[in-house]
Design a protein around this motif. Structure first.
Motif, short mmCIF file in Angstrom:
data_model
loop_
_atom_site.label_atom_id
_atom_site.label_comp_id
_atom_site.label_asym_id
_atom_site.label_seq_id
_atom_site.Cartn_x
_atom_site.Cartn_y
_atom_site.Cartn_z
N ILE A 148 0.10 -31.64 -27.35
CA ILE A 148 -1.06 -32.37 -27.69
C ILE A 148 -1.88 -32.00 -26.53
O ILE A 148 -1.65 -31.98 -25.30
N ASP A 149 -3.24 -31.81 -26.95
CA ASP A 149 -4.13 -31.52 -26.02
C ASP A 149 -5.06 -32.76 -25.63
O ASP A 149 -5.47 -33.19 -24.39
N LEU A 150 -5.16 -33.71 -26.52
CA LEU A 150 -5.97 -34.92 -26.39
C LEU A 150 -5.17 -36.16 -27.15
O LEU A 150 -4.77 -36.03 -28.53
N LEU A 151 -4.86 -37.04 -26.42
CA LEU A 151 -4.08 -38.33 -27.03
C LEU A 151 -5.29 -39.58 -27.05
O LEU A 151 -5.73 -39.67 -26.04
N VAL A 152 -5.11 -40.31 -27.94
CA VAL A 152 -6.21 -41.37 -28.14
C VAL A 152 -5.40 -42.74 -28.57
O VAL A 152 -4.67 -42.54 -29.64
N ILE A 153 -5.69 -43.60 -28.04
CA ILE A 153 -4.96 -45.06 -28.13
C ILE A 153 -5.94 -46.27 -28.30
O ILE A 153 -6.95 -46.38 -27.58
N GLY A 154 -6.06 -47.01 -29.19
CA GLY A 154 -6.89 -48.23 -29.28
C GLY A 154 -6.48 -49.10 -28.02
O GLY A 154 -5.25 -49.21 -27.75
N TYR A 179 -1.08 -47.55 -19.07
CA TYR A 179 -0.04 -46.65 -18.45
C TYR A 179 -0.26 -45.03 -19.00
O TYR A 179 -0.21 -44.26 -18.19
N LEU A 180 -0.51 -44.94 -20.52
CA LEU A 180 -0.95 -43.68 -20.99
C LEU A 180 -2.21 -42.98 -20.18
O LEU A 180 -2.03 -41.70 -19.83
N VAL A 181 -3.11 -43.85 -20.09
CA VAL A 181 -4.48 -43.06 -19.59
C VAL A 181 -3.96 -42.78 -18.08
O VAL A 181 -4.31 -41.65 -17.65
N GLU A 182 -3.23 -43.45 -17.24
CA GLU A 182 -2.88 -42.68 -16.01
C GLU A 182 -1.89 -41.93 -15.75
O GLU A 182 -1.76 -41.27 -14.94
N ASN A 183 -0.84 -41.70 -16.68
CA ASN A 183 0.27 -41.26 -16.57
C ASN A 183 0.56 -39.80 -17.48
O ASN A 183 1.37 -38.85 -17.30
N SER A 184 -0.15 -39.68 -18.63
CA SER A 184 -0.11 -38.69 -19.71
C SER A 184 -0.47 -37.52 -18.97
O SER A 184 -1.38 -37.28 -18.09
N LYS A 185 0.29 -36.22 -19.23
CA LYS A 185 -0.18 -34.96 -18.69
C LYS A 185 -1.14 -34.54 -19.26
O LYS A 185 -1.97 -33.95 -18.76
N CYS A 186 -1.56 -34.91 -20.87
CA CYS A 186 -2.65 -34.40 -21.36
C CYS A 186 -3.67 -35.31 -21.04
O CYS A 186 -3.58 -36.40 -20.81
N THR A 187 -4.94 -35.32 -21.52
CA THR A 187 -6.11 -36.03 -21.50
C THR A 187 -5.65 -37.32 -22.46
O THR A 187 -5.49 -36.85 -23.62
#
Length: 214
Positions: A148-154, A179-187
């Motif tokens: 995945i290049d971009l991950l989006v979460i509400g 947590y995902l914003v800070e730690n995901s490898k993708c944006t």
């Protein structure tokens, strides 16, 4: 903002991207999907709708995802495009009037809404099961598996989330979006919707409280 967070103004589409939205039967998740469909996605991209299910939480619980009427024959005009996209907003858990029953597969409904708004878009719906404490790990694992290049979460802003953010010490427990914003490898982009026409607050590792009009 970079072109990975919002569409540019009429520029050429680069290469095909893989974009993942964390899908839940909630207003926050519906808002994240609306943001992606309205401001991020191009029809040559691949959109993944990922639902991470906690069997012990969802067991015997009525889930409801309300999707308003979508016009399959909408024209290519901006106004029609916006009307259709708003149909995916309004998802929530509960038993309010106007919702469909507990056996509805909200993930397929979200997928159908995407295909109505972007008929040529390739949409894939995914489900994985994990314990609630491992949700963020499961999401990050799926971003790696699918490239995945971009991950989006509400994201739901609350006092408890703010306190957890201040006290975060690297633990996976706490607010999943943060947590995902800070730690995901993708944006990763966490999205908050401000009313039906109030726009969005976007959060990434490098941009906090970035305001985007609807």
């Amino acid at each position: 903002m970079t072109s990975t967070m919002a569409k540019g103004g009429g520029g050429k589409v680069a290469e095909r991207r893989k974009i993942m939205v964390v899908a839940e039967p909630t207003r926050e998740s519906a808002a994240a999907l609306h943001y992606v469909l309205s401001h991020v996605i191009f029809e040559n991209d691949i959109l993944y709708l990922l639902h991470v299910e906690n069997p012990t939480f969802w067991k015997n619980r009525i889930s409801c995802f309300m999707i308003q009427s979508l016009s399959a024959s909408s024209s290519s005009s901006t106004s029609s495009h916006t009307t259709a996209s708003r149909g995916v907003v309004g998802g929530h858990i509960g038993g309010d009037g106007g919702c469909v029953g507990g056996n509805v597969d909200f993930l397929n409904q979200m997928k159908s809404a995407c295909e109505i708004m972007h008929p040529r878009l390739k949409v894939k719906a995914l489900k994985v099961e994990t314990d609630a404490r491992d949700k963020a790990y499961a999401i990050m694992a799926q971003t790696k598996v699918h490239g995945i290049d971009l991950l989006v979460i509400g994201k739901r802003q609350s006092l408890s989330n703010a306190i957890l953010r201040q006290r975060r010490n690297g633990s996976i427990r706490g607010d999943t979006a943060e947590y995902l914003v800070e730690n995901s490898k993708c944006t990763c982009v966490a999205v908050q919707r401000k009313g039906q026409t109030g726009g969005y607050l976007l959060h990434t590792k490098t941009h906090r409280n970035y305001w985007l009009l609807a």
